[in-house]
Motif scaffolding. Structure first.
Motif, mmCIF file in Angstrom:
data_model
loop_
_atom_site.group_PDB
_atom_site.id
_atom_site.type_symbol
_atom_site.label_atom_id
_atom_site.label_comp_id
_atom_site.label_asym_id
_atom_site.label_seq_id
_atom_site.Cartn_x
_atom_site.Cartn_y
_atom_site.Cartn_z
ATOM 1 N N VAL A 264 16.422 -40.379 -16.331
ATOM 2 C CA VAL A 264 17.186 -39.965 -15.145
ATOM 3 C C VAL A 264 17.478 -41.183 -14.283
ATOM 4 O O VAL A 264 16.621 -42.055 -14.109
ATOM 5 C CB VAL A 264 16.393 -38.926 -14.314
ATOM 6 C CG1 VAL A 264 17.137 -38.592 -13.019
ATOM 7 C CG2 VAL A 264 16.133 -37.664 -15.126
ATOM 8 N N PHE A 295 17.110 -30.053 -14.000
ATOM 9 C CA PHE A 295 17.263 -31.147 -13.045
ATOM 10 C C PHE A 295 17.649 -30.625 -11.668
ATOM 11 O O PHE A 295 17.045 -30.995 -10.647
ATOM 12 C CB PHE A 295 18.322 -32.131 -13.548
ATOM 13 C CG PHE A 295 18.678 -33.198 -12.554
ATOM 14 C CD1 PHE A 295 17.869 -34.305 -12.376
ATOM 15 C CD2 PHE A 295 19.832 -33.075 -11.782
ATOM 16 C CE1 PHE A 295 18.194 -35.286 -11.446
ATOM 17 C CE2 PHE A 295 20.167 -34.055 -10.857
ATOM 18 C CZ PHE A 295 19.341 -35.160 -10.685
ATOM 19 N N LEU A 299 15.346 -30.914 -8.341
ATOM 20 C CA LEU A 299 15.890 -31.780 -7.296
ATOM 21 C C LEU A 299 15.923 -31.057 -5.956
ATOM 22 O O LEU A 299 15.450 -31.578 -4.934
ATOM 23 C CB LEU A 299 17.290 -32.238 -7.680
ATOM 24 C CG LEU A 299 18.076 -33.029 -6.622
ATOM 25 C CD1 LEU A 299 17.421 -34.381 -6.402
ATOM 26 C CD2 LEU A 299 19.537 -33.188 -7.058
ATOM 27 N N VAL A 333 21.687 -37.801 -16.418
ATOM 28 C CA VAL A 333 20.485 -37.262 -17.064
ATOM 29 C C VAL A 333 20.712 -37.272 -18.568
ATOM 30 O O VAL A 333 21.709 -36.731 -19.053
ATOM 31 C CB VAL A 333 20.176 -35.827 -16.586
ATOM 32 C CG1 VAL A 333 18.999 -35.246 -17.359
ATOM 33 C CG2 VAL A 333 19.876 -35.820 -15.092
ATOM 34 N N GLN A 360 12.338 -30.309 -15.449
ATOM 35 C CA GLN A 360 11.803 -29.928 -14.132
ATOM 36 C C GLN A 360 10.487 -30.641 -13.851
ATOM 37 O O GLN A 360 10.272 -31.192 -12.759
ATOM 38 C CB GLN A 360 11.591 -28.416 -14.054
ATOM 39 C CG GLN A 360 12.833 -27.603 -13.801
ATOM 40 C CD GLN A 360 12.510 -26.218 -13.264
ATOM 41 O OE1 GLN A 360 11.785 -26.090 -12.270
ATOM 42 N NE2 GLN A 360 13.047 -25.192 -13.909
ATOM 43 N N VAL A 363 11.085 -34.490 -13.237
ATOM 44 C CA VAL A 363 11.774 -34.761 -11.978
ATOM 45 C C VAL A 363 10.859 -34.500 -10.791
ATOM 46 O O VAL A 363 10.808 -35.296 -9.838
ATOM 47 C CB VAL A 363 13.069 -33.930 -11.876
ATOM 48 C CG1 VAL A 363 13.690 -34.060 -10.487
ATOM 49 C CG2 VAL A 363 14.073 -34.366 -12.940
ATOM 50 N N LEU A 367 10.280 -37.979 -8.933
ATOM 51 C CA LEU A 367 11.095 -38.071 -7.724
ATOM 52 C C LEU A 367 10.209 -37.994 -6.482
ATOM 53 O O LEU A 367 10.421 -38.731 -5.512
ATOM 54 C CB LEU A 367 12.150 -36.967 -7.705
ATOM 55 C CG LEU A 367 13.093 -36.975 -6.499
ATOM 56 C CD1 LEU A 367 13.796 -38.334 -6.348
ATOM 57 C CD2 LEU A 367 14.129 -35.850 -6.616
#
Length: 395
Positions: A264, A295, A299, A333, A360, A363, A367
């Motif tokens: 990503v 994603f 996010l 992605v 999922q 991320v 993230l």
């Protein structure tokens, strides 16, 4: 499990021989109904022929055996492609007695090709045999086992035996083909179309150098991006003054049995509404699918959780919507799966539920970690998203 900010380094696997080829059926059906195999007999199908050959060379890169692919549009209008991988297998295979390379070029098959560290391969169609069947002429030159090997074909049929030539220390495969003018509506390749796709593949496979030369006018180009998807996002975000944050966010991971990996890269800007590109096994998934859904879900959740935790949103504020979170976001992605499942004949929507779950998970973890370790940039991102949500009236 292996994780890094610059993922995608495969495990080298040396075994690649005749046993990797699984035969389905002959090639007559391909020439009768080519659209079923390459999508169309127009420009799209014509260029797909090149991508199919390129995918074999990319597989050699994924397996750790090649770092360069050279593609040439020949003066006669054909295509010549060379890689520095191991070279297609040349040994005879039972029970037919055909050489492995002849089986690869004449039997309608899904050749598993070199087994990559992810247990996947880049090609999503039926491989070299289809290209051979739809070419008026195809020649293969292999550097392997200490010799140079050659063979010629016409409309999918071998016209010479596989011949062992002089000794060599080189390794790799070169395939040259001329599309059959009796099948295709046009046989003129577009330099721009090929360059765009090869540039895309160089982004998706960090460290792989891909060159394109047009012998019609001499106009060579070479794509090589060690930073992979981070370089891709920088390419899509060409105006530094408009960036909400720098550096871009990049991360990746692969599962324990290496049958599923995800990479990503993302960055917000103020000059565009945003652009999202997703890929499965190096193929653009224009209709999205499970990996995109995973994603977007993760996010939106991570951004809302972080904004509340850092006090940029109160407990009474409504959640930021997915639309607001993605406003001005450029993201790429890329997933690679051992057994991808696609919906529809165009194969542009990924269906694997495990891709949704794994994306999922990755991320959410990475993230959140990036935002925590870059508080100034994270604050700027949340401020940008809140402003976007207010402007659109969705928050």
């Amino acid at each position: 499990m292996t994780e890094s900010g610059n993922p995608g380094q495969p495990v080298a696997v040396s075994e690649y021989d005749a046993s990797h080829i699984q035969v389905f059926e002959g090639l007559e059906a391909v020439r009768r109904r080519p659209g079923m195999y390459i999508g169309s007999t127009g420009e799209r199908g014509l260029h797909h022929m090149v991508y199919e050959v390129v995918s074999y060379a990319v597989d050699e890169h994924l397996s750790g055996h090649a770092d360069a692919i050279d593609v040439t549009i020949a003066a006669d209008g054909g295509i010549r492609l060379r890689d520095n991988g191991r070279g297609l297998p040349v040994e005879a295979a039972e029970p037919t007695g055909k050489s492995a390379v002849e089986r690869e070029l004449t039997d309608l098959s899904f050749g598993t090709r070199p087994c990559t560290g992810y247990g996947v391969s880049g090609g999503l169609s039926l491989g070299l045999s289809v290209v051979n069947a739809l070419s008026s002429r195809l020649t293969v030159e292999i550097h392997r086992d200490g010799h140079r090997w050659t063979q010629e074909y016409a409309k999918g049929i071998p016209v010479t035996p596989l011949t062992r030539n002089e000794e060599t220390r080189e390794h790799g495969t070169e395939i040259a083909f001329l599309p059959d003018a009796d099948i295709f509506e046009t046989t003129r390749f577009s330099y721009e179309t090929l360059s765009q796709r090869l540039h895309e593949l160089a982004f998706l496979n960090g460290g792989l150098a891909i060159s394109l030369t047009d012998e019609r006018p001499v106009r060579p180009v070479r794509h090589h991006h060690a930073d992979g998807l981070l370089a891709y996002v920088a390419h899509l975000n060409p105006y530094p003054p408009s960036l909400v944050h720098s550096p871009a966010i990049g991360f990746g991971s692969e599962n324990e049995d290496r049958t599923l990996s995800v990479q990503v890269a993302m960055q917000w800007n103020t000059w565009s509404p945003g652009e999202f590109r997703s890929f499965a096994n190096n193929t653009r998934t224009h209709e999205g699918g499970a990996h995109e859904e995973g994603f977007r879900t993760a996010l939106t959740s991570v951004v809302n959780e972080y904004a509340r935790r850092r006090g940029q949103m109160s407990a009474d504020d409504q959640d930021l919507t997915a639309e607001a979170v993605q406003e001005g976001m450029t993201a790429v992605v890329s997933v690679k799966l051992a057994h991808p499942v696609f919906e529809g004949s165009t194969r542009t929507r990924l269906s694997n539920p495990e891709a949704n779950t794994y994306v999922q998970e990755v991320v959410r973890r990475h993230l959140t970690d990036w935002l925590d370790h870059h508080p100034n940039q994270a604050t700027a991102i949340i401020r940008h998203i809140v402003h976007a949500s207010t402007g659109h009236g969705k928050w």
